[in-house]
Design a protein around this motif. Sequence first.
Motif, mmCIF file in Angstrom:
data_model
loop_
_atom_site.group_PDB
_atom_site.id
_atom_site.type_symbol
_atom_site.label_atom_id
_atom_site.label_comp_id
_atom_site.label_asym_id
_atom_site.label_seq_id
_atom_site.Cartn_x
_atom_site.Cartn_y
_atom_site.Cartn_z
ATOM 1 N N GLU A 84 0.821 -1.210 0.000
ATOM 2 C CA GLU A 84 0.000 0.000 0.000
ATOM 3 C C GLU A 84 0.860 1.267 0.000
ATOM 4 O OE1 GLU A 84 -3.489 2.199 2.621
ATOM 5 O OE2 GLU A 84 -2.322 0.607 3.533
ATOM 6 N N LYS A 85 1.939 1.254 0.803
ATOM 7 C CA LYS A 85 2.818 2.424 0.920
ATOM 8 C C LYS A 85 4.269 1.972 0.766
ATOM 9 C CE LYS A 85 0.623 3.425 4.867
ATOM 10 N NZ LYS A 85 0.284 4.101 6.140
ATOM 11 N N ILE A 86 5.076 2.841 0.162
ATOM 12 C CA ILE A 86 6.482 2.535 -0.105
ATOM 13 C C ILE A 86 7.345 3.728 0.286
ATOM 14 C CG2 ILE A 86 8.171 1.998 -1.925
ATOM 15 C CD1 ILE A 86 5.844 0.652 -3.467
ATOM 16 N N ALA A 87 8.475 3.451 0.925
ATOM 17 C CA ALA A 87 9.445 4.487 1.278
ATOM 18 C C ALA A 87 10.469 4.625 0.148
ATOM 19 C CB ALA A 87 10.159 4.123 2.575
ATOM 20 N N ILE A 88 10.970 5.837 -0.045
ATOM 21 C CA ILE A 88 12.010 6.093 -1.040
ATOM 22 C C ILE A 88 13.054 7.022 -0.429
ATOM 23 C CG2 ILE A 88 10.589 7.914 -2.102
ATOM 24 C CD1 ILE A 88 11.976 7.202 -4.805
ATOM 25 N N ARG A 89 14.325 6.751 -0.733
ATOM 26 C CA ARG A 89 15.441 7.471 -0.103
ATOM 27 C C ARG A 89 16.530 7.729 -1.130
ATOM 28 N NH1 ARG A 89 17.224 7.583 5.114
ATOM 29 N NH2 ARG A 89 19.430 7.968 5.422
ATOM 30 N N MET A 90 17.193 8.870 -0.978
ATOM 31 C CA MET A 90 18.377 9.196 -1.765
ATOM 32 C C MET A 90 19.479 9.574 -0.789
ATOM 33 S SD MET A 90 16.618 11.549 -4.720
ATOM 34 C CE MET A 90 17.986 11.398 -5.864
ATOM 35 N N ASP A 91 20.657 8.951 -0.923
ATOM 36 C CA ASP A 91 21.772 9.343 -0.053
ATOM 37 C C ASP A 91 23.090 9.297 -0.809
ATOM 38 O OD1 ASP A 91 22.548 6.528 0.156
ATOM 39 O OD2 ASP A 91 21.017 6.339 1.685
ATOM 40 N N SER A 92 24.021 10.144 -0.350
ATOM 41 C CA SER A 92 25.333 10.229 -0.995
ATOM 42 C C SER A 92 26.413 9.802 -0.008
ATOM 43 C CB SER A 92 25.604 11.654 -1.475
ATOM 44 O OG SER A 92 25.929 12.496 -0.390
ATOM 45 N N PRO A 93 27.568 9.381 -0.516
ATOM 46 C CA PRO A 93 28.675 9.007 0.372
ATOM 47 C C PRO A 93 29.130 10.163 1.267
ATOM 48 C CG PRO A 93 29.086 8.196 -1.852
ATOM 49 C CD PRO A 93 27.879 9.100 -1.923
ATOM 50 N N ALA A 94 28.850 11.418 0.866
ATOM 51 C CA ALA A 94 29.249 12.579 1.665
ATOM 52 C C ALA A 94 28.287 12.828 2.832
ATOM 53 C CB ALA A 94 29.346 13.824 0.793
ATOM 54 N N GLY A 95 27.231 11.998 2.954
ATOM 55 C CA GLY A 95 26.325 12.107 4.097
ATOM 56 C C GLY A 95 25.054 12.894 3.847
ATOM 57 N N PHE A 96 24.844 13.379 2.644
ATOM 58 C CA PHE A 96 23.601 14.081 2.336
ATOM 59 C C PHE A 96 22.522 13.044 2.029
ATOM 60 C CE2 PHE A 96 26.912 17.118 1.334
ATOM 61 C CZ PHE A 96 26.433 18.265 1.944
ATOM 62 N N TYR A 97 21.301 13.301 2.494
ATOM 63 C CA TYR A 97 20.216 12.361 2.217
ATOM 64 C C TYR A 97 18.874 13.073 2.274
ATOM 65 C CZ TYR A 97 19.246 12.326 7.227
ATOM 66 O OH TYR A 97 18.925 12.702 8.509
ATOM 67 N N ALA A 98 17.894 12.424 1.657
ATOM 68 C CA ALA A 98 16.503 12.870 1.700
ATOM 69 C C ALA A 98 15.650 11.617 1.577
ATOM 70 C CB ALA A 98 16.206 13.833 0.558
ATOM 71 N N PHE A 99 14.499 11.617 2.230
ATOM 72 C CA PHE A 99 13.599 10.476 2.088
ATOM 73 C C PHE A 99 12.159 10.945 2.126
ATOM 74 C CE2 PHE A 99 14.510 10.819 6.610
ATOM 75 C CZ PHE A 99 13.258 10.720 7.195
ATOM 76 N N ASN A 100 11.282 10.099 1.627
ATOM 77 C CA ASN A 100 9.866 10.386 1.582
ATOM 78 C C ASN A 100 9.158 9.043 1.454
ATOM 79 O OD1 ASN A 100 7.393 11.797 1.313
ATOM 80 N ND2 ASN A 100 8.321 13.337 -0.010
ATOM 81 N N TRP A 101 7.861 9.067 1.264
ATOM 82 C CA TRP A 101 7.088 7.848 1.034
ATOM 83 C C TRP A 101 5.910 8.198 0.146
ATOM 84 C CZ3 TRP A 101 1.966 7.430 2.463
ATOM 85 C CH2 TRP A 101 1.499 8.410 3.338
ATOM 86 N N PHE A 102 5.297 7.166 -0.418
ATOM 87 C CA PHE A 102 4.160 7.393 -1.300
ATOM 88 C C PHE A 102 3.187 6.220 -1.227
ATOM 89 C CE2 PHE A 102 7.532 5.378 -3.705
ATOM 90 C CZ PHE A 102 6.891 4.396 -4.446
ATOM 91 N N TYR A 103 1.915 6.529 -1.527
ATOM 92 C CA TYR A 103 0.920 5.486 -1.697
ATOM 93 C C TYR A 103 1.156 4.829 -3.046
ATOM 94 C CZ TYR A 103 -1.881 7.020 2.284
ATOM 95 O OH TYR A 103 -2.319 7.329 3.531
ATOM 96 N N ASN A 104 1.139 3.510 -3.068
ATOM 97 C CA ASN A 104 1.334 2.771 -4.304
ATOM 98 C C ASN A 104 0.003 2.663 -5.064
ATOM 99 O OD1 ASN A 104 2.372 1.140 -6.314
ATOM 100 N ND2 ASN A 104 2.370 -0.720 -5.068
ATOM 101 N N SER A 105 -0.461 3.812 -5.507
ATOM 102 C CA SER A 105 -1.670 3.881 -6.330
ATOM 103 C C SER A 105 -1.454 4.995 -7.356
ATOM 104 C CB SER A 105 -2.914 4.162 -5.477
ATOM 105 O OG SER A 105 -2.768 5.343 -4.743
ATOM 106 N N THR A 106 -1.996 4.807 -8.519
ATOM 107 C CA THR A 106 -1.755 5.740 -9.610
ATOM 108 C C THR A 106 -2.197 7.153 -9.242
ATOM 109 O OG1 THR A 106 -1.924 3.956 -11.233
ATOM 110 C CG2 THR A 106 -2.241 6.215 -12.040
ATOM 111 N N TYR A 107 -1.274 8.087 -9.446
ATOM 112 C CA TYR A 107 -1.485 9.503 -9.112
ATOM 113 C C TYR A 107 -0.646 10.336 -10.053
ATOM 114 C CZ TYR A 107 -0.467 13.886 -6.726
ATOM 115 O OH TYR A 107 -0.283 15.220 -6.429
ATOM 116 N N PRO A 108 -0.997 11.425 -10.546
ATOM 117 C CA PRO A 108 -2.330 12.030 -10.432
ATOM 118 C C PRO A 108 -3.310 11.388 -11.364
ATOM 119 C CG PRO A 108 -0.915 13.480 -11.729
ATOM 120 C CD PRO A 108 -0.095 12.290 -11.282
#
Length: 108
Positions: A84-108
Motif C-alpha cells: 500500500e505504501k512505499i518508502a524512497i530514499r536518496m543518499d550520498s557518500p558525503a552524508g547528504f540524504y533525503a527520504f519520503n514515502w508514497f501510496y502505491n496507487s496511480t497519481y495524479p
Amino acid sequence: TTTPAKTAIPGYSGIPTFSISAVVKDSSVTIKAINFPPSQTFTVRMGKYGTKAIGGTTVGTKESGAGGSFEATYTIPDGLKGLEKIAIRMDSPAGFYAFNWFYNSTYP
C-alpha cells in the motif's frame, strides 16, 4: 546501514528534499527534488513504509551535477509491488540524504 556524517561543501547550505509528483501503481514513481548539493552521486533506494528505505532495494543513482532541482522517475522493484505504501530514499557518500514515502496507487 548508517548514514555517514555530512561533509561540508563550500557555498552550499540547506537540506535536500523531494516530493512525489506522480505514481504508476506497481510500476514507477516520479520525484521532484530541490536544494540538492552539487557534485554528488546519490543512491536511490525503496523499501517498506516506516523504514525510511534504509537498507532498501537500490533502484538507481542520480548525479546532482551543479546541484539544485531536478525531476526523476524510478521503477518500483518487484519485492515492493502490491504494498500500500512505499518508502524512497536518496543518499550520498558525503552524508547528504533525503527520504519520503508514497501510496502505491496511480497519481495524479
